[in-house]
Design an enzyme around this catalytic site. Structure first.
Site, PDB file in Angstrom:
ATOM      1  N   SER B   4       0.798  -1.149   0.039  1.00  0.00           N
ATOM      2  CA  SER B   4       0.206   0.079   0.114  1.00  0.00           C
ATOM      3  C   SER B   4       0.660   1.271   0.056  1.00  0.00           C
ATOM      4  CB  SER B   4      -1.081  -0.117   1.219  1.00  0.00           C
ATOM      5  OG  SER B   4      -1.740   1.017   1.460  1.00  0.00           O
ATOM      6  N   GLY B  29      -3.861   3.528   0.874  1.00  0.00           N
ATOM      7  CA  GLY B  29      -4.748   3.938   2.343  1.00  0.00           C
ATOM      8  C   GLY B  29      -5.992   4.750   1.928  1.00  0.00           C
ATOM      9  N   LEU B  56      -0.932  10.185   3.441  1.00  0.00           N
ATOM     10  CA  LEU B  56      -2.063   9.382   3.253  1.00  0.00           C
ATOM     11  C   LEU B  56      -3.195  10.231   2.427  1.00  0.00           C
ATOM     12  CD1 LEU B  56      -2.940   7.754   6.852  1.00  0.00           C
ATOM     13  CD2 LEU B  56      -1.868   6.571   4.611  1.00  0.00           C
ATOM     14  N   CYS B 113       0.374   4.427  10.448  1.00  0.00           N
ATOM     15  CA  CYS B 113       0.936   5.180   9.559  1.00  0.00           C
ATOM     16  C   CYS B 113       1.679   6.480  10.585  1.00  0.00           C
ATOM     17  CB  CYS B 113      -0.058   5.940   8.860  1.00  0.00           C
ATOM     18  SG  CYS B 113       1.020   7.306   7.605  1.00  0.00           S
TER      19      CYS B 113
END
Lengths: 301, 287
Positions: B4, B29, B56, B113
């Site tokens: 990812s 994500g 993100l 994260c």
């Protein structure tokens, strides 16, 4: 794909001109696009480096073919390295680069014949002018690269329209050694105006100062069209001019890039856009496109 | 599969490789709402690796379902939705939407994260890991993968908590928190100062983390961290991963993932290995 180094010439300052044999790339790429070069097979440096095309293919017919190395070439640089001579062909592409870090240091030592791992062409091409225009090319340092390939492509594809346009290159740098490649525009009979911050070449000051006195002088007023590439501060000033002139413009953005094709999102521009600024770009999610595409500097009308 | 954050929504890579060859595509994500991400510079290269603090950036789960998923479904490769949120409720809502879309094969929860931390790094605390895993387990019937962080004192404790909470598999590992400074300007090379280190520089850390988690839980494990070649992937399989994800290598060579698959096939041929799964968890101790 793989190419191989045809020549790797030291220009003024820390700048270099590299010619690479890459027939597919020379035929399938457009002005404003770029490649990601892998300069080392080792894991350090790990990532590829982005470079805008300076030229694609043999280029326009020249009235006076410059013999051997281009003016400004420093023949005494890096002795012992086979550097070759500038010989453009339909199968060659050129890049101008400045040695700023590990990756470009490695490039500066590449010898003739060395294979180069190339990913590209990437990014969005420049749209060509569509009507007779007063064209302002505004470059800072090696930001000159995409503007040469743009003008060559324009002249080649639309020779009549090219002749009807009034084109000027405004070229800025900190010092004289930052001004490389201007002679390639002179060959195309595009006038060049130079500004350096230390005054060592052309007028003293920043390049956008040259444009402040720029009320159209021609008899018939042509619509203005701006193409720019260089440091962000310079392009922000150009964006302000575009708004002031209500003229459209296209910018090729330089930034740190991880991948070159819109996956890592390291290169985005446009976040935190100051209020009132209309220039925005964000990486397109389309394959092969990303944030180095062309910032449309819209006139505020 | 692809890691990812390094493979976009998969479609960015269509010009470069046949996505149908991949075991799975783990997409960037996804959150409930679209996010713009962090200020730039967001990436910095370091020896044999890169730091990132993208923050993100993503289109949000709804735009993903309507704009990206239809094409991904045509390709047919299983899609794993990597999800995150600011609260447990948000995580669960994204997981539910992923399941309702009908085109997602599994959910991988990014509970670690390093770039959007607001004091809620679930993966840093076993109780929080247990809580969010349990909640996600209730929210979705899809296979549930929990992605662990190496930025902890003892990853085994976190792995056990995720297992107790009902995870189906664990992804080991997320990036290692790092930093770099430009000594001329004395500024951090990332706008957010710190970011996640990935690439071959972190591979030994990832392998160690996988090895420790292997000792702690019985769940299937996915090895992630600096895999560039088939040989790198084999290390993870031998230590106990049943699958691997290719991350940063995708940036260097968008065909990395399929080249690694080719390399694994070649290895099996040359070494008379009938099934690559027979290599899993076969670490030999000296003496």
């Amino acid at each position: 794909m793989n190419g191989s180094v045809l020549y790797n010439l030291s220009l003024a300052g820390d700048n270099f001109l590299m010619g690479i044999f890459a027939p597919e790339l020379a035929r399938n790429s457009r002005a404003g696009q770029f490649v990601m070069l892998r300069v080392s097979e080792s894991l350090d440096p790990l990532l590829r480096r982005p470079f805008s095309f300076y030229s694609l293919g043999a280029g326009p017919a020249r009235k006076k073919q410059p013999a051997g190395n281009p003016p400004g070439t420093n023949p005494s640089a890096a002795p012992g390295i086979a550097r070759g001579t500038r010989t453009r062909s339909p199968d060659s592409v050129e890049f101008i680069y400045r040695v700023v870090g590990q990756g470009t240091r490695i490039m500066a030592h590449m010898e003739v014949g060395r294979p180069v791992d190339i990913l590209g062409p990437l990014g969005k091409p420049f749209p060509l002018p569509t009507e007779p225009s007063e064209i302002f090319l505004i470059a800072g340092g090696i930001g000159i690269a995409p503007l040469l390939v743009l003008m060559e492509e324009f002249q080649q594809r639309e020779p009549n329209l090219f002749r009807k346009c009034k084109t000027t290159l405004f070229f800025g740098g900190r010092r004289a050694a930052d001004i490389v490649g201007a002679e390639d525009f002179q060959v195309m009979e595009i006038p060049v105006r130079i500004a350096t911050e230390d005054g060592s070449l052309g007028e003293k000051g920043v390049v956008t100062d040259l444009l402040l006195d720029g009320e159209s002088s021609g008899k018939e007023k042509l619509p203005r069209l701006i193409y720019t590439c260089g440091p962000h501060a310079m392009m922000a000033a150009v964006a302000r001019l575009c708004r002031q002139w209500k003229a459209p413009g296209y910018a090729s953005l330089e930034c740190l890039m991880g991948c070159g094709f819109g996956a890592c999102l390291g290169c985005v521009v446009g976040r935190r856009t100051p209020p009132g600024r209309t220039a925005r770009a964000a990486p397109s999610q389309e394959p092969g496109h990303d944030g180095l595409g062309h910032l449309r500097l819209r006139p505020r009308v | 599969m692809t890691a990812s954050g390094t493979f976009g929504y998969g479609l960015e890579f269509e010009p470069y490789l046949d996505l149908g060859q991949l075991g799975a595509i783990v997409v960037k994500g996804l959150s409930l709402q679209p996010r713009l991400g962090n200020p730039t510079p967001r990436i910095a290269e370091t020896p044999a690796g890169m730091l990132n603090s993208i923050g993100l950036q993503n289109v949000g789960i709804e735009a993903f379902i309507s704009e990206k998923l239809p094409r991904l479904r045509e390709i047919g490769t299983p899609v794993i939705a990597n999800i995150f949120g600011e609260t447990i409720e948000e995580y669960c809502a994204v997981a539910r939407r992923a399941e309702e879309s009908g085109g997602v094969a599994a959910v991988e929860a990014n509970i670690s994260c390093p770039n959007v931390s607001k004091g809620l790094d679930f993966a840093l605390d076993p109780k929080a890991t247990l809580e969010i895993t349990r909640a996600l387990r209730k929210a979705t019937t899809l296979p549930l993968l929990i992605k662990l962080s190496p930025n902890v004192t003892d990853i085994r404790v976190i792995a056990r908590a995720a297992a107790d909470g009902g995870a189906d598999a664990l992804s080991v590992m997320n990036t290692v928190l790092g930093m770099a400074v430009d000594v001329r300007t004395r500024k951090p090379r990332l706008a957010t100062a710190t970011g996640g280190l990935s690439g071959p520089a972190v591979r030994p850390i990832a392998l160690r983390a996988l090895w420790q988690v292997r000792q702690a839980v019985k769940l299937p494990l996915i090895g992630i961290g600096g895999i560039m070649t088939a040989e790198d992937a084999l290390e993870f399989l031998i230590v106990g991963a049943t699958a691997i994800q290719v991350g940063t290598a995708n940036f260097v060579d968008p065909q990395s993932s399929v080249k690694i698959l080719d390399g694994l096939r070649a290895y099996c041929r040359e070494n008379d290995v009938a099934d690559v799964n027979s290599l899993v968890d076969t670490l030999q101790f000296p003496g």
